[in-house]
Design an enzyme around this catalytic site. Sequence first.
Site, mmCIF file in Angstrom:
data_model
loop_
_atom_site.group_PDB
_atom_site.id
_atom_site.type_symbol
_atom_site.label_atom_id
_atom_site.label_comp_id
_atom_site.label_asym_id
_atom_site.label_seq_id
_atom_site.Cartn_x
_atom_site.Cartn_y
_atom_site.Cartn_z
ATOM 1 N N LYS A 220 66.734 26.333 63.103
ATOM 2 C CA LYS A 220 65.412 26.390 62.486
ATOM 3 C C LYS A 220 65.322 25.330 61.383
ATOM 4 O O LYS A 220 66.333 24.733 60.989
ATOM 5 C CB LYS A 220 65.172 27.814 61.953
ATOM 6 C CG LYS A 220 65.190 28.863 63.094
ATOM 7 C CD LYS A 220 64.675 30.223 62.650
ATOM 8 C CE LYS A 220 65.713 31.269 62.473
ATOM 9 N NZ LYS A 220 65.206 32.622 62.178
ATOM 10 N N TYR B 230 58.484 34.321 69.323
ATOM 11 C CA TYR B 230 58.629 35.621 68.659
ATOM 12 C C TYR B 230 57.598 36.576 69.244
ATOM 13 O O TYR B 230 56.649 36.972 68.582
ATOM 14 C CB TYR B 230 58.498 35.473 67.138
ATOM 15 C CG TYR B 230 59.736 34.859 66.525
ATOM 16 C CD1 TYR B 230 60.953 35.535 66.562
ATOM 17 C CD2 TYR B 230 59.713 33.607 65.931
ATOM 18 C CE1 TYR B 230 62.107 34.983 66.023
ATOM 19 C CE2 TYR B 230 60.870 33.047 65.387
ATOM 20 C CZ TYR B 230 62.057 33.744 65.444
ATOM 21 O OH TYR B 230 63.195 33.186 64.907
ATOM 22 N N ASN C 19 67.437 32.255 57.714
ATOM 23 C CA ASN C 19 68.794 32.488 58.236
ATOM 24 C C ASN C 19 69.254 31.411 59.215
ATOM 25 O O ASN C 19 70.160 31.642 60.016
ATOM 26 C CB ASN C 19 68.913 33.898 58.807
ATOM 27 C CG ASN C 19 67.913 34.154 59.911
ATOM 28 O OD1 ASN C 19 67.302 33.213 60.423
ATOM 29 N ND2 ASN C 19 67.742 35.410 60.284
ATOM 30 N N HIS D 76 68.420 30.695 65.377
ATOM 31 C CA HIS D 76 68.069 31.759 66.329
ATOM 32 C C HIS D 76 69.021 31.668 67.512
ATOM 33 O O HIS D 76 69.406 30.577 67.917
ATOM 34 C CB HIS D 76 66.630 31.556 66.835
ATOM 35 C CG HIS D 76 66.354 32.350 68.066
ATOM 36 N ND1 HIS D 76 65.979 33.679 68.022
ATOM 37 C CD2 HIS D 76 66.463 32.031 69.385
ATOM 38 C CE1 HIS D 76 65.848 34.133 69.257
ATOM 39 N NE2 HIS D 76 66.137 33.154 70.106
ATOM 40 N N GLU E 234 63.370 32.670 76.995
ATOM 41 C CA GLU E 234 63.299 31.660 75.935
ATOM 42 C C GLU E 234 63.627 30.256 76.467
ATOM 43 O O GLU E 234 63.002 29.280 76.063
ATOM 44 C CB GLU E 234 64.264 32.049 74.804
ATOM 45 C CG GLU E 234 63.789 33.294 74.060
ATOM 46 C CD GLU E 234 64.838 33.890 73.124
ATOM 47 O OE1 GLU E 234 65.928 33.297 72.977
ATOM 48 O OE2 GLU E 234 64.560 34.962 72.546
HETATM 49 P P1 ADP Z 1 67.718 37.745 64.888
HETATM 50 O O1 ADP Z 1 67.199 36.353 64.573
HETATM 51 O O2 ADP Z 1 68.964 38.067 64.107
HETATM 52 O O3 ADP Z 1 67.875 37.999 66.380
HETATM 53 P P2 ADP Z 1 65.274 39.390 64.920
HETATM 54 O O4 ADP Z 1 64.978 38.936 66.311
HETATM 55 O O5 ADP Z 1 65.327 40.857 64.667
HETATM 56 O O6 ADP Z 1 66.628 38.766 64.338
HETATM 57 O O7 ADP Z 1 64.171 38.789 63.934
HETATM 58 C C1 ADP Z 1 63.713 37.455 64.107
HETATM 59 C C2 ADP Z 1 63.654 36.752 62.758
HETATM 60 O O8 ADP Z 1 62.667 37.385 61.947
HETATM 61 C C3 ADP Z 1 64.933 36.834 61.944
HETATM 62 O O9 ADP Z 1 65.877 35.834 62.295
HETATM 63 C C4 ADP Z 1 64.428 36.664 60.527
HETATM 64 O O10 ADP Z 1 64.263 35.308 60.177
HETATM 65 C C5 ADP Z 1 63.059 37.329 60.589
HETATM 66 N N1 ADP Z 1 63.080 38.716 60.073
HETATM 67 C C6 ADP Z 1 63.454 39.851 60.721
HETATM 68 N N2 ADP Z 1 63.310 40.949 59.941
HETATM 69 C C7 ADP Z 1 62.808 40.498 58.758
HETATM 70 C C8 ADP Z 1 62.428 41.123 57.518
HETATM 71 N N3 ADP Z 1 62.491 42.439 57.344
HETATM 72 N N4 ADP Z 1 61.979 40.331 56.522
HETATM 73 C C9 ADP Z 1 61.862 39.010 56.678
HETATM 74 N N5 ADP Z 1 62.196 38.350 57.814
HETATM 75 C C10 ADP Z 1 62.666 39.071 58.842
#
Ligand code: ADP
Length: 188
Positions: free
Chosen positions: A10, A50, A153, A156, A167
């Site tokens: 990202k 998403y 973070n 993805h 995807e």
């Molecule tokens: P991952 O990327 O670990 O697979 P998810 O698919 O659950 O996680 O969520 C997608 C992205 O949404 C996450 O990588 C994160 O950047 C964001 N995200 C998820 N939950 C939250 C939250 N409670 N607050 C802020 N950002 C969130």
Amino acid sequence: MIEKTLILLKHDSVFRGLIGKIITRFEETGLKIVAIKMVWPDEHLAKNHYFLDAQWAQNVFDKTKAGYEKDNKPFPYKNAMQLGEQIQKWNIQFLSEGPVVAIIIEGPHAIEIVRKMVGSTEPKSSPPGTIRGDFAMIESYAIADKNARVLRNLIHASDSQISAEREIALWFQSNEIHSYKKELDKHF
Ligand code: ADP
């Protein structure tokens, strides 16, 4: 057993100059990069990536709740779909703010191995040795929430065979995906 998985570096990875370091980690496992490009996603692509459904919203809700409980903070959300919609909105905004590096990684157990290397959704909870734990540890639900934005973070990674297929089709044309041999292939 040989799987393909999608990763996105990202824009926080791109803007912090971490592209090379992160890619190197995957290369060093012996997994194979079979497609790679830089894309500046528009809102349409970000929204499809998403994709909001009840299961994803519930999953986001459960993980966020666990993060709050770990910090002994009251969990302010009641409804999984409502939180899912909020997070999807933030994700669309974030993803379309800058270029991402989209990569397809192929190899035995690629989906599980890549997820393990990436770490937990919340970097603060992600162990050292993981990408999120090593490069983004100071980021947390509390900070993201305070600033009304996504968890920054860095990366993805597809979480299942079904999401990997969906995807990959979203980010790549079939003629952008390559097939070639590497030294380790003869052992699989
Ligand atoms: P991952 O990327 O670990 O697979 P998810 O698919 O659950 O996680 O969520 C997608 C992205 O949404 C996450 O990588 C994160 O950047 C964001 N995200 C998820 N939950 C939250 C939250 N409670 N607050 C802020 N950002 C969130």
